[in-house]
Scaffold this motif. Structure first.
Motif, PDB file in Angstrom:
ATOM      1  N   THR A 256       0.854  -1.199   0.000  1.00 33.19           N
ATOM      2  CA  THR A 256       0.000   0.000   0.000  1.00 33.19           C
ATOM      3  C   THR A 256       0.890   1.249   0.000  1.00 33.19           C
ATOM      4  OG1 THR A 256      -0.022   0.241   2.403  1.00 33.19           O
ATOM      5  CG2 THR A 256      -1.745  -1.169   1.447  1.00 33.19           C
ATOM      6  N   PRO A 257       0.356   2.379  -0.476  1.00 31.45           N
ATOM      7  CA  PRO A 257       1.132   3.626  -0.404  1.00 31.45           C
ATOM      8  C   PRO A 257       1.484   3.986   1.043  1.00 31.45           C
ATOM      9  CG  PRO A 257      -0.754   3.897  -1.874  1.00 31.45           C
ATOM     10  CD  PRO A 257      -0.921   2.559  -1.214  1.00 31.45           C
ATOM     11  N   GLU A 258       0.634   3.599   1.994  1.00 29.87           N
ATOM     12  CA  GLU A 258       0.895   3.938   3.406  1.00 29.87           C
ATOM     13  C   GLU A 258       2.148   3.216   3.910  1.00 29.87           C
ATOM     14  OE1 GLU A 258      -2.166   3.216   2.166  1.00 29.87           O
ATOM     15  OE2 GLU A 258      -2.768   5.340   2.225  1.00 29.87           O
ATOM     16  N   ILE A 259       2.331   1.958   3.474  1.00 29.14           N
ATOM     17  CA  ILE A 259       3.558   1.241   3.882  1.00 29.14           C
ATOM     18  C   ILE A 259       4.772   1.955   3.270  1.00 29.14           C
ATOM     19  CG2 ILE A 259       4.852  -0.941   3.714  1.00 29.14           C
ATOM     20  CD1 ILE A 259       2.145  -2.401   3.751  1.00 29.14           C
ATOM     21  N   ALA A 260       4.633   2.385   2.039  1.00 25.67           N
ATOM     22  CA  ALA A 260       5.729   3.129   1.391  1.00 25.67           C
ATOM     23  C   ALA A 260       6.001   4.433   2.140  1.00 25.67           C
ATOM     24  CB  ALA A 260       5.375   3.406  -0.069  1.00 25.67           C
ATOM     25  N   LYS A 261       4.947   5.088   2.610  1.00 21.00           N
ATOM     26  CA  LYS A 261       5.121   6.321   3.385  1.00 21.00           C
ATOM     27  C   LYS A 261       5.890   6.010   4.677  1.00 21.00           C
ATOM     28  CE  LYS A 261       2.659  10.045   5.767  1.00 21.00           C
ATOM     29  NZ  LYS A 261       3.285   9.845   7.073  1.00 21.00           N
ATOM     30  N   GLY A 262       5.593   4.851   5.261  1.00 23.87           N
ATOM     31  CA  GLY A 262       6.309   4.432   6.479  1.00 23.87           C
ATOM     32  C   GLY A 262       7.812   4.351   6.216  1.00 23.87           C
ATOM     33  N   ILE A 263       8.194   3.827   5.053  1.00 25.86           N
ATOM     34  CA  ILE A 263       9.627   3.735   4.711  1.00 25.86           C
ATOM     35  C   ILE A 263      10.205   5.139   4.556  1.00 25.86           C
ATOM     36  CG2 ILE A 263      11.325   2.860   3.043  1.00 25.86           C
ATOM     37  CD1 ILE A 263       9.324   0.615   2.385  1.00 25.86           C
ATOM     38  N   MET A 264       9.433   6.035   3.918  1.00 24.21           N
ATOM     39  CA  MET A 264       9.893   7.424   3.765  1.00 24.21           C
ATOM     40  C   MET A 264      10.095   8.060   5.137  1.00 24.21           C
ATOM     41  SD  MET A 264      10.421   8.130   0.621  1.00 24.21           S
ATOM     42  CE  MET A 264      10.630   9.899   0.719  1.00 24.21           C
ATOM     43  N   ASP A 265       9.199   7.786   6.082  1.00 18.22           N
ATOM     44  CA  ASP A 265       9.333   8.364   7.424  1.00 18.22           C
ATOM     45  C   ASP A 265      10.583   7.828   8.125  1.00 18.22           C
ATOM     46  OD1 ASP A 265       7.120   9.928   7.041  1.00 18.22           O
ATOM     47  OD2 ASP A 265       5.730   8.555   8.037  1.00 18.22           O
ATOM     48  N   ILE A 266      10.863   6.547   7.919  1.00 16.53           N
ATOM     49  CA  ILE A 266      12.081   5.970   8.511  1.00 16.53           C
ATOM     50  C   ILE A 266      13.318   6.637   7.897  1.00 16.53           C
ATOM     51  CG2 ILE A 266      13.486   3.845   8.562  1.00 16.53           C
ATOM     52  CD1 ILE A 266      10.758   2.360   8.960  1.00 16.53           C
ATOM     53  N   ILE A 267      13.272   6.865   6.587  1.00 18.34           N
ATOM     54  CA  ILE A 267      14.402   7.543   5.923  1.00 18.34           C
ATOM     55  C   ILE A 267      14.598   8.929   6.533  1.00 18.34           C
ATOM     56  CG2 ILE A 267      15.173   8.586   3.737  1.00 18.34           C
ATOM     57  CD1 ILE A 267      13.886   6.180   2.284  1.00 18.34           C
ATOM     58  N   LEU A 268      13.489   9.621   6.759  1.00 21.29           N
ATOM     59  CA  LEU A 268      13.580  10.972   7.319  1.00 21.29           C
ATOM     60  C   LEU A 268      14.203  10.948   8.716  1.00 21.29           C
ATOM     61  CD1 LEU A 268      12.760  13.981   7.041  1.00 21.29           C
ATOM     62  CD2 LEU A 268      10.716  13.394   8.327  1.00 21.29           C
ATOM     63  N   THR A 269      13.752   9.999   9.527  1.00 20.76           N
ATOM     64  CA  THR A 269      14.244   9.917  10.902  1.00 20.76           C
ATOM     65  C   THR A 269      15.749   9.649  10.938  1.00 20.76           C
ATOM     66  OG1 THR A 269      12.138   8.883  11.391  1.00 20.76           O
ATOM     67  CG2 THR A 269      13.797   8.823  13.134  1.00 20.76           C
ATOM     68  N   HIS A 270      16.202   8.833   9.999  1.00 18.07           N
ATOM     69  CA  HIS A 270      17.610   8.423  10.015  1.00 18.07           C
ATOM     70  C   HIS A 270      18.429   9.121   8.956  1.00 18.07           C
ATOM     71  CE1 HIS A 270      16.840   5.061  12.782  1.00 18.07           C
ATOM     72  NE2 HIS A 270      15.672   5.017  12.176  1.00 18.07           N
ATOM     73  N   MET A 271      17.847  10.199   8.419  1.00 20.64           N
ATOM     74  CA  MET A 271      18.472  10.822   7.253  1.00 20.64           C
ATOM     75  C   MET A 271      19.919  11.217   7.495  1.00 20.64           C
ATOM     76  SD  MET A 271      16.966  13.979   5.111  1.00 20.64           S
ATOM     77  CE  MET A 271      18.217  15.226   4.995  1.00 20.64           C
ATOM     78  N   PRO A 272      20.803  10.809   6.578  1.00 23.86           N
ATOM     79  CA  PRO A 272      22.198  11.235   6.742  1.00 23.86           C
ATOM     80  C   PRO A 272      22.322  12.732   6.479  1.00 23.86           C
ATOM     81  CG  PRO A 272      21.885  10.019   4.686  1.00 23.86           C
ATOM     82  CD  PRO A 272      20.570  10.019   5.385  1.00 23.86           C
ATOM     83  N   VAL A 273      23.263  13.372   7.164  1.00 22.62           N
ATOM     84  CA  VAL A 273      23.463  14.816   6.928  1.00 22.62           C
ATOM     85  C   VAL A 273      24.911  15.059   6.513  1.00 22.62           C
ATOM     86  CG1 VAL A 273      21.640  15.658   8.432  1.00 22.62           C
ATOM     87  CG2 VAL A 273      23.897  15.139   9.385  1.00 22.62           C
TER      88      VAL A 273
END
Ligand code: GDP
Length: 316
Positions: A299-316
């Motif tokens: 589902t798109p919501e599961i994909a959004k969950g992955i995006m949120d994880i990327i945001l939380t752990h985003m490299p800087v």
């Protein structure tokens, strides 16, 4: 892997200006569905593989560009991840009844796009210009960018000869043994200006869970791409779940090129330039430093969950 992950509770996607994705035509587009739930379309750039393009029945098929473009236009058939939802196949059937070799089933509306693209290219436009023109007519707000404006095609060497990747995968359904994966011509193309500019301007680059050999490697082989990846925060999501890809020929192709057909093999292909790797909770192999989550995007919501994880752990 350079581990550059910081937990950033206060960051939200509104703080992100632009995200650039590297994409093929199935796995990354699924992730893009989730990205669209968090980002504005015009903050998303997608550098798309064009190594599977071909001229076919008078039109120019650019399978991965079409999928990404139709996704953002809201008309993609998300059951197959190619073609236009609800399309008809009258022309395809007519070709068949005329005895024409028609191994790719192209829908009627889809065919109109391909014929129009063919006309634009024959009229002298580059693939980038033709894509921009089509996106504008389809009211696409995201930046859909061909990886290159030059010809660079994935061919498969089999016992019976060298065939286009589409013939290998669609006509033969991936059933013939792969001797070699070739790119024609064998000189690396220049990345399109748009692709390089998008990467340059991005806050984050995401290599989506696309086939590493046929979708992502051709993009990486375009002159200029890897140099920019090394300068930018880059996250990659593995297309393997458990010990196999979710779909497509990634396993056989990785074996043919000497990569382990697992998330560890995918990581090995990208290790030089990624800062964060995401693999599935079901993977039997552990990639050191990787974030694990459910990456099966039903589902798109599961994909959004992955995006949120990327945001939380985003490299800087
Ligand atoms: P292609 O151009 O149609 O080959 O599409 P891509 O290269 O973009 O995508 C193919 C890859 O997507 C395959 O290797 C699949 O394993 C991967 N894929 C498809 N769906 C999913 C999913 O839900 N999760 C993950 N992690 N990978 C997926």
């Amino acid at each position: 892997m350079a581990v550059l992950c910081y937990f950033r509770n206060s960051l939200s996607w509104e703080d992100i200006i632009t995200v650039t994705f590297l994409s093929g035509g199935t796995g990354t587009p699924k992730l893009l569905q989730g990205a669209r739930l968090t980002l504005n379309d015009n903050d998303i750039a997608v550098i798309v593989n064009t190594a599977e393009d071909l001229w076919y029945q008078g039109g120019h098929i650019s399978p991965d560009i079409d999928t990404v473009m139709y996704l953002f236009a809201g008309i993609l058939n998300t059951k197959t991840w190619w073609g236009i939802d609800g399309d008809t196949f009258v022309t395809h059937e007519q070709f068949r009844s005329l005895g024409v070799d028609t191994y790719l089933a192209v829908g009627d509306r889809d065919r109109a796009v391909e014929l129009f693209r063919g006309e634009l290219l024959k009229g002298g436009m580059t693939l980038s210009q033709a894509t921009m023109e089509l996106c504008s007519r389809l009211s696409v707000q995201a930046w859909v960018l061909p990886m290159t404006d030059q010809e660079y095609t994935t061919m498969i060497e089999t016992e019976g000869g060298i065939i286009h990747f589409q013939e290998y995968w669609v006509r033969h359904r991936g059933s013939v043994a792969i001797r070699k994966v070739l790119r024609i011509p064998d000189t690396r193309p220049d990345a399109s200006t748009g692709a390089l500019e998008a990467m340059e301007k991005s806050d984050l680059i995401i290599i989506g869970p696309s086939n590493p050999i046929t979708s992502i490697s051709p993009i990486l082989e375009c002159n200029g791409v890897v140099n920019l990846l090394k300068k930018k925060p880059v996250v990659a999501v593995s297309p393997f779940i458990g010990d196999k890809p979710v779909s497509g020929p990634a396993r056989d192709l990785m074996v043919a090129l000497g990569f382990e057909p697992t998330s560890a093999g995918v990581y090995a292909a990208y290790a030089d330039f990624i800062d964060l790797f995401i693999q599935d909770i079901r993977d039997p192999v552990e990639v050191p430093g990787a974030i694990r989550c459910d990456t099966l995007m039903t589902t798109p919501e599961i994909a959004k969950g992955i995006m949120d994880i990327i945001l939380t752990h985003m490299p800087v």
